[in-house]
Design a protein around this motif. Structure first.
Motif, short mmCIF file in Angstrom:
data_model
loop_
_atom_site.label_atom_id
_atom_site.label_comp_id
_atom_site.label_asym_id
_atom_site.label_seq_id
_atom_site.Cartn_x
_atom_site.Cartn_y
_atom_site.Cartn_z
N VAL A 235 37.15 79.06 48.86
CA VAL A 235 36.78 77.72 49.34
C VAL A 235 35.49 77.75 50.16
N PRO A 236 35.30 78.67 51.13
CA PRO A 236 34.00 78.71 51.82
C PRO A 236 32.83 78.95 50.87
N LEU A 237 33.04 79.76 49.84
CA LEU A 237 31.99 80.01 48.86
C LEU A 237 31.65 78.73 48.10
N MET A 238 32.68 77.97 47.73
CA MET A 238 32.44 76.69 47.05
C MET A 238 31.59 75.77 47.92
N PHE A 239 31.94 75.68 49.22
CA PHE A 239 31.16 74.84 50.12
C PHE A 239 29.72 75.34 50.23
N GLU A 240 29.55 76.62 50.35
CA GLU A 240 28.22 77.20 50.47
C GLU A 240 27.35 76.81 49.28
N ARG A 241 27.90 76.90 48.07
CA ARG A 241 27.13 76.57 46.87
C ARG A 241 26.89 75.07 46.75
N VAL A 332 31.65 61.03 32.68
CA VAL A 332 32.01 62.41 32.37
C VAL A 332 31.85 63.25 33.64
N GLU A 333 32.48 64.40 33.66
CA GLU A 333 32.40 65.28 34.81
C GLU A 333 30.98 65.81 34.98
N ARG A 334 30.57 65.96 36.23
CA ARG A 334 29.26 66.53 36.53
C ARG A 334 29.18 67.95 35.98
N ALA A 335 28.09 68.25 35.29
CA ALA A 335 27.92 69.58 34.72
C ALA A 335 27.75 70.64 35.80
N ASP A 336 27.08 70.27 36.93
CA ASP A 336 26.88 71.27 37.98
C ASP A 336 28.19 71.62 38.67
N TRP A 337 29.07 70.63 38.86
CA TRP A 337 30.38 70.92 39.46
C TRP A 337 31.22 71.80 38.53
N ARG A 338 31.21 71.45 37.26
CA ARG A 338 31.99 72.24 36.31
C ARG A 338 31.51 73.68 36.30
N ALA A 339 30.19 73.87 36.31
CA ALA A 339 29.64 75.22 36.31
C ALA A 339 30.01 75.96 37.59
N LEU A 340 29.98 75.25 38.72
CA LEU A 340 30.35 75.88 39.98
C LEU A 340 31.81 76.34 39.93
N ALA A 341 32.72 75.45 39.53
CA ALA A 341 34.15 75.79 39.50
C ALA A 341 34.41 76.97 38.57
N GLU A 342 33.73 76.99 37.43
CA GLU A 342 33.99 78.06 36.45
C GLU A 342 33.33 79.38 36.85
N SER A 343 32.41 79.33 37.82
CA SER A 343 31.73 80.56 38.25
C SER A 343 32.41 81.25 39.42
N LEU A 344 33.37 80.59 40.05
CA LEU A 344 34.02 81.16 41.22
C LEU A 344 34.87 82.37 40.83
N PRO A 345 34.93 83.39 41.68
CA PRO A 345 35.64 84.62 41.31
C PRO A 345 37.13 84.41 41.07
N ARG A 346 37.58 84.91 39.92
CA ARG A 346 38.99 84.75 39.55
C ARG A 346 39.81 85.91 40.13
N LEU A 347 41.08 85.62 40.36
CA LEU A 347 41.98 86.64 40.86
C LEU A 347 42.19 87.70 39.79
N ALA A 348 42.04 88.97 40.17
CA ALA A 348 42.12 90.05 39.18
C ALA A 348 43.53 90.15 38.61
N ALA A 349 44.54 89.95 39.44
CA ALA A 349 45.93 90.07 38.97
C ALA A 349 46.70 88.85 39.41
N PRO A 350 46.72 87.78 38.58
CA PRO A 350 47.39 86.54 38.98
C PRO A 350 48.86 86.78 39.31
N VAL A 351 49.37 85.93 40.18
CA VAL A 351 50.78 86.01 40.57
C VAL A 351 51.65 85.73 39.35
N ALA A 352 52.67 86.53 39.15
CA ALA A 352 53.56 86.34 37.99
C ALA A 352 54.42 85.10 38.20
N ALA A 353 54.85 84.52 37.09
CA ALA A 353 55.69 83.32 37.17
C ALA A 353 57.07 83.70 37.70
#
Length: 353
Positions: A235-241, A332-353
């Motif tokens: 979240v802080p990274l999202m704000f920074e960008r 339509v959704e802003r292209a810059d927002w979509r790119a920002l959201a898709e560029s944020l670091p993903r969790l390496a090992a997602p929590v199992a269901a």
């Protein structure tokens, strides 16, 4: 809340006078009572009980002019300075759709209300404070120097309760809206089919209720093309960008009785310990980043193409805060927002269901 005997109103008032600098919410927790009980104990001493009639409040506030609207949950405080206008009343839900004060209100959740006066030297600060059946704050309105005090006093007189006793009855808080649903969950194929047929983001909650799923249950099941887990500190990274790109975003903070929205750019980010603070001219946000246990990026189909949200949850699975790129219905959704959201670091090992 613990099971010890609750202090009497005079004991609460004494504790308040002994701790003048402590925040009401923190003092209430220390005393083992709700914030509403703390405020109620001061009835007749700068506090007046008012009826929690959300629709009458909304229609009466426009005349008060510029105020600060505050909505919070346990982990985030959302403050907007502006005017209550473009009001839409309703028994199930009500709206304020002004340029700065943008609210979704659920009137049946509102139970207790108070008009509060606080002396600060020669100044008197005025606020209206509303709470749910558990005594938790749902929404507050703070007057500012530019507010119309006469219109405020008329509104308070209109809402004044016949009951001015310094004690209130509170009930245990119900299960939170995002709670996991026990029992056999919907299969993933049925969820994906329903998810793919969404045409509006507002249909999402109804879909979950129909399928008997909690939000995070659905995200874990639906597949990474619709929802993927991010690193908890993004979240802080999202704000920074967003600040760097001067990108207008939408920031939602809510509780059972009210959701408050900021739409526009953010500029002045000030971290302080665990708090991430936004200190802009008409928007203040205070977020406990150490409460964020999970963050998800979520794609929801709409008739205008899919939109992407970022959703932060606490350790109990309650949504703390939600973000979108700023958009209006039919856009339509802003292209810059979509790119920002898709560029944020993903969790390496997602929590199992």
């Amino acid at each position: 809340m613990d099971q010890r005997v609750k202090p009497a109103p005079h004991e609460i008032r004494r504790a308040r006078s002994d701790n003048p600098k402590m925040r009401e919410r923190d003092l209430a927790a220390q005393l083992g009572i709700s914030e509403a009980e703390l405020v109620a104990a001061h009835c007749g001493e700068g506090v007046l009980r008012v009826e929690a009639r959300a629709n009458d409040l909304l229609t009466g506030l426009e005349a008060v002019g510029e105020v600060m609207a505050l909505t919070r949950n346990d982990s985030a405080v959302h403050e907007k300075i502006g005017i209550y206008d473009k009001v839409v009343t309703g028994d199930h839900s009500a709206l304020a759709l002004g340029e700065n004060i943008d609210l979704r209100i659920f009137p049946k959740v509102w139970k207790h209300g108070f008009a509060v006066e606080k002396r600060d030297g020669d100044d008197v600060r005025h606020s209206l404070q509303f709470f749910d059946t558990a005594g938790d704050a749902v929404h507050k309105v703070h007057l500012r120097p530019a507010s119309n005090l006469y219109a405020y006093q008329k509104l308070v007189a209109r809402l004044q309760s016949a009951d001015q006793s310094p004690a209130i009855a509170v009930e245990p808080a119900p299960a939170h809206m995002d709670a996991e649903v026990s029992g056999t969950p919907t299969d993933a194929a049925a969820l994906r089919e329903s998810w793919s047929r969404l045409t509006d983001v507002h249909e999402f909650f109804g879909m979950l209720r129909k399928l008997k799923l909690g939000r995070r249950q659905a995200m874990r099941m639906v597949g990474a093309d619709y929802a993927w887990q991010l690193e908890a500190g993004v979240v802080p990274l999202m704000f920074e960008r967003a600040v760097a790109d001067e990108m207008p975003i939408m920031c939602f903070v809510g509780n059972r009785g009210c959701i408050q929205i900021h739409s526009g750019p953010v500029r002045n980010i000030k971290p302080m310990g665990p708090w991430l603070n936004v200190m802009d001219e008409t928007f203040h946000l205070h977020l406990r980043t150490d409460h964020v246990a999970e963050v998800w990026a979520v794609r929801k189909p709409t008739k205008d193409g899919h939109v992407t949200s970022l959703e932060a949850y606490d350790a109990d699975g309650r949504m703390i805060i939600q973000f979108f790129g700023k958009r209006h219905e039919g856009e339509v959704e802003r292209a810059d927002w979509r790119a920002l959201a898709e560029s944020l670091p993903r969790l390496a090992a997602p929590v199992a269901a």
